[in-house]
Enzyme design. Structure first.
Site, mmCIF file in Angstrom:
data_model
loop_
_atom_site.group_PDB
_atom_site.id
_atom_site.type_symbol
_atom_site.label_atom_id
_atom_site.label_comp_id
_atom_site.label_asym_id
_atom_site.label_seq_id
_atom_site.Cartn_x
_atom_site.Cartn_y
_atom_site.Cartn_z
ATOM 1 N N ASN A 210 -30.413 -7.309 -15.019
ATOM 2 C CA ASN A 210 -30.370 -5.958 -14.930
ATOM 3 C C ASN A 210 -29.246 -5.449 -14.390
ATOM 4 O O ASN A 210 -28.271 -6.389 -13.938
ATOM 5 C CB ASN A 210 -31.416 -5.217 -14.352
ATOM 6 C CG ASN A 210 -31.649 -5.688 -13.017
ATOM 7 O OD1 ASN A 210 -30.993 -5.446 -12.184
ATOM 8 N ND2 ASN A 210 -32.919 -6.501 -12.809
ATOM 9 N N ASP A 279 -39.021 -8.274 -13.874
ATOM 10 C CA ASP A 279 -40.876 -8.440 -14.153
ATOM 11 C C ASP A 279 -41.109 -9.717 -14.889
ATOM 12 O O ASP A 279 -42.290 -10.040 -14.854
ATOM 13 C CB ASP A 279 -41.033 -6.963 -14.615
ATOM 14 C CG ASP A 279 -41.052 -5.969 -13.501
ATOM 15 O OD1 ASP A 279 -41.359 -6.209 -12.453
ATOM 16 O OD2 ASP A 279 -40.774 -4.741 -13.914
ATOM 17 N N PRO A 305 -44.080 -13.037 -10.329
ATOM 18 C CA PRO A 305 -44.797 -12.265 -9.124
ATOM 19 C C PRO A 305 -44.246 -11.106 -8.757
ATOM 20 O O PRO A 305 -43.084 -11.011 -8.766
ATOM 21 C CB PRO A 305 -44.600 -13.505 -8.098
ATOM 22 C CG PRO A 305 -43.436 -14.176 -8.455
ATOM 23 C CD PRO A 305 -43.110 -14.145 -9.875
ATOM 24 N N PHE A 323 -38.858 0.577 -3.077
ATOM 25 C CA PHE A 323 -37.933 1.405 -4.005
ATOM 26 C C PHE A 323 -38.659 1.681 -5.529
ATOM 27 O O PHE A 323 -39.429 0.902 -5.659
ATOM 28 C CB PHE A 323 -36.645 0.813 -4.291
ATOM 29 C CG PHE A 323 -35.659 1.170 -3.288
ATOM 30 C CD1 PHE A 323 -35.665 0.435 -2.036
ATOM 31 C CD2 PHE A 323 -34.582 2.246 -3.504
ATOM 32 C CE1 PHE A 323 -34.638 0.846 -1.097
ATOM 33 C CE2 PHE A 323 -33.699 2.623 -2.655
ATOM 34 C CZ PHE A 323 -33.791 1.798 -1.313
HETATM 35 O O1 PMT Z 1 -28.221 -2.615 -6.694
HETATM 36 P P1 PMT Z 1 -27.767 -1.096 -7.054
HETATM 37 O O2 PMT Z 1 -26.679 -1.317 -8.183
HETATM 38 O O3 PMT Z 1 -27.048 -0.477 -5.852
HETATM 39 O O4 PMT Z 1 -28.915 -0.232 -7.464
HETATM 40 C C1 PMT Z 1 -29.732 0.229 -6.627
HETATM 41 C C2 PMT Z 1 -31.305 0.220 -7.328
HETATM 42 C C3 PMT Z 1 -31.385 1.417 -8.215
HETATM 43 C C4 PMT Z 1 -31.306 -1.282 -7.940
HETATM 44 C C5 PMT Z 1 -32.249 0.545 -6.160
HETATM 45 O O5 PMT Z 1 -31.906 1.751 -5.560
HETATM 46 C C6 PMT Z 1 -33.612 0.276 -6.494
HETATM 47 O O6 PMT Z 1 -34.299 1.355 -6.970
HETATM 48 N N1 PMT Z 1 -34.380 -0.715 -6.275
HETATM 49 C C7 PMT Z 1 -35.714 -1.169 -7.095
HETATM 50 C C8 PMT Z 1 -35.544 -1.631 -8.425
HETATM 51 C C9 PMT Z 1 -36.763 -1.743 -8.934
HETATM 52 O O7 PMT Z 1 -36.878 -2.735 -9.120
HETATM 53 O O8 PMT Z 1 -37.894 -0.709 -9.014
HETATM 54 P P2 PMT Z 1 -39.417 -0.990 -9.623
HETATM 55 O O9 PMT Z 1 -39.782 0.518 -9.652
HETATM 56 O O10 PMT Z 1 -39.389 -1.615 -10.868
HETATM 57 O O11 PMT Z 1 -39.976 -1.809 -8.465
HETATM 58 C C10 PMT Z 1 -40.872 -1.478 -7.484
HETATM 59 C C11 PMT Z 1 -40.768 -2.035 -6.267
HETATM 60 O O12 PMT Z 1 -41.247 -3.358 -6.323
HETATM 61 C C12 PMT Z 1 -39.244 -2.202 -5.746
HETATM 62 O O13 PMT Z 1 -39.224 -2.061 -4.277
HETATM 63 C C13 PMT Z 1 -38.999 -3.564 -6.185
HETATM 64 O O14 PMT Z 1 -38.074 -4.333 -5.505
HETATM 65 C C14 PMT Z 1 -40.255 -4.261 -6.062
HETATM 66 N N2 PMT Z 1 -40.449 -5.391 -6.859
HETATM 67 C C15 PMT Z 1 -40.623 -5.299 -8.339
HETATM 68 C C16 PMT Z 1 -40.919 -6.179 -9.058
HETATM 69 C C17 PMT Z 1 -41.170 -7.456 -8.719
HETATM 70 N N3 PMT Z 1 -41.680 -8.474 -9.453
HETATM 71 N N4 PMT Z 1 -41.148 -7.610 -7.193
HETATM 72 C C18 PMT Z 1 -40.928 -6.581 -6.538
HETATM 73 O O15 PMT Z 1 -40.817 -6.941 -5.240
#
Ligand code: PMT
Length: 400
Positions: A210, A279, A305, A323
């Protein structure tokens, strides 16, 4: 001086003979890696030419509140937002009185009122003016409002007097500016942060990933170190240098990130998941490059995971911060993730916007916790990260 690397310092110069020492301060700040913009009052220009500061800072000098050309495309609000710290050196008795009154009829006064950044002043004046009750009361008022007072030093003065009121030497001011970025709010704590994308290999030359650059997570790592924490940064592939004092663990895939995070959890106080973890991953990785001999190619994907969810499931004692990268219904999905993943805090960013979020120098976020939320207006990722580190420290301390 690593704390000053990549910092944006707005240096205000007011009418004092010590203005000449500000030339050396600009040079020292730039040597430490800071970007410096200078705002001069009218009185300051009587002592040193704006051209000198333009040459030393390599940026246009800002002088007038309402003069479009002088502001060189950066108005007082932009300047106020741009600054990571505002430092007035030298600060004359008059400029201190104006600050105490909250005056905004010149550029420097307006910037000081409009900035969310810390403001520090290095007084410079005759010893009798410094000791006068009016000045002392103004200083006490500014201190009460949270301004940082650097000095003054005691010694020989330009007017021939001896006493308190000399501006601190530029070297000492530089050290004290560096100290502004060290809050100590997370002292003694270990913070583990994930950052960047993951690469999920399809074959030896291709992968699923991504647009995450890692900037948000790296800025957080810098911010928590400035706040006194020990930081372990578990990073997917990025082009960013290792931040000062940060222990970086490099990984490629979500599974590797999961393993690396879990290894750190028994010794972790705060976990911040800023990484954009894939994911899904290909069910199989071909050991040979896949040839383009078929019209269609189907990839079977399997779930990775969820690192964050596994952390809160297996280590509920860790203060977990997530986040939420959302492209619509931001509040709905963010608060859903807050409760589903059992997080203490979730930081939502709208990744449908191109001026913030993925691979942008800036971000704008809403921070949610059970029973509250706070919006952080658009700012550079380091500025957002410092605000987040302060909020996380407050919530963590309240929870203990
Ligand atoms: O890296 P940059 O270019 O500076 O951009 C920053 C960002 C947009 C990546 C950052 O600010 C951000 O939003 N990061 C989280 C991205 C994300 O995967 O969000 P999500 O809504 O899909 O996931 C929710 C949370 O679960 C996140 O904290 C993620 O790290 C975590 N997660 C998700 C999937 C997974 N398999 N494991 C996780 O730990």
């Amino acid at each position: 001086m690593k704390q000053l690397a990549n910092k944006q310092i707005l240096l205000g110069i007011t009418g004092s003979i010590a203005a000449y020492k500000a030339c050396e301060l600009v040079r020292l700040l730039r040597d430490s890696g800071s970007d410096v913009r200078v705002v001069m009052t009218q009185a300051a220009t009587e002592f040193v030419s704006p051209l000198t500061f333009q040459a030393l800072s390599q940026n246009p000098v800002h002088r007038t509140l309402l003069d479009e050309t002088a502001e060189a495309a950066m108005g007082h609000i932009e300047l106020a937002r741009w600054a990571d710290a505002v430092v007035i050196a030298p600060a004359s008795a008059d400029s201190i009185a104006r600050l105490a009154q909250g005056r905004a009829d010149d550029l420097l006064g307006a910037v000081c009122l409009a900035t969310p950044a810390p403001v520090a002043i290095a007084p410079a004046m005759n010893q009798q003016m410094w000791l006068d009750t009016a000045t002392q009361e103004n200083i006490a008022l500014l201190q009460k409002r949270g301004l940082h007072i650097l000095g003054p030093a005691t010694g020989d003065q330009a007017c021939g007097d001896v006493g308190p009121g000399r501006m601190l030497e530029p070297q000492i001011i530089r050290e004290q500016i560096a100290g502004l970025f060290e809050t100590g709010a997370l002292a003694g704590l270990t913070v583990v942060i994930t950052a960047g994308p993951t690469h999920e290999p399809i074959d030896p030359v291709r992968f699923i990933s991504n647009y995450s650059s890692g900037r948000m997570g790296y800025a957080l790592a810098e911010a928590v170190v400035e706040a006194g924490a020990r930081c372990i940064l578990i990073s997917g592939p990025t082009h960013l240098p290792i931040p000062y004092k940060v222990q970086r663990v490099d990984v490629q895939t979500a599974q590797q990130m999961h393993t690396a995070v879990m290894e750190e959890m028994s010794n972790c106080n705060i976990f911040i998941a800023a990484a954009a973890v894939a994911d899904y991953r290909p069910a199989e990785t071909s050991t040979q490059k896949i040839k383009k001999d078929q019209q269609q190619l189907r990839l079977e994907l399997v779930r990775n995971p969820d690192i964050l969810q596994d952390v809160t499931g297996s280590h509920p004692e860790v203060f977990a911060v997530g986040f939420a990268a959302e492209s619509g219904s931001v509040e709905h999905y963010a608060t859903q993730k807050l409760s589903q993943k059992k997080l203490r805090i979730i930081i939502a960013n709208d990744i449908s916007r191109t001026d913030i979020g993925f691979d942008s120098p800036d971000n704008e976020v809403v921070v949610y916790w059970q029973g509250g939320s706070k919006q952080l207006p658009k700012a550079s990722k380091p500025q957002i990260a410092r605000q987040l580190a302060a909020m996380i420290a407050d919530h963590y301390n309240e929870s203990q």
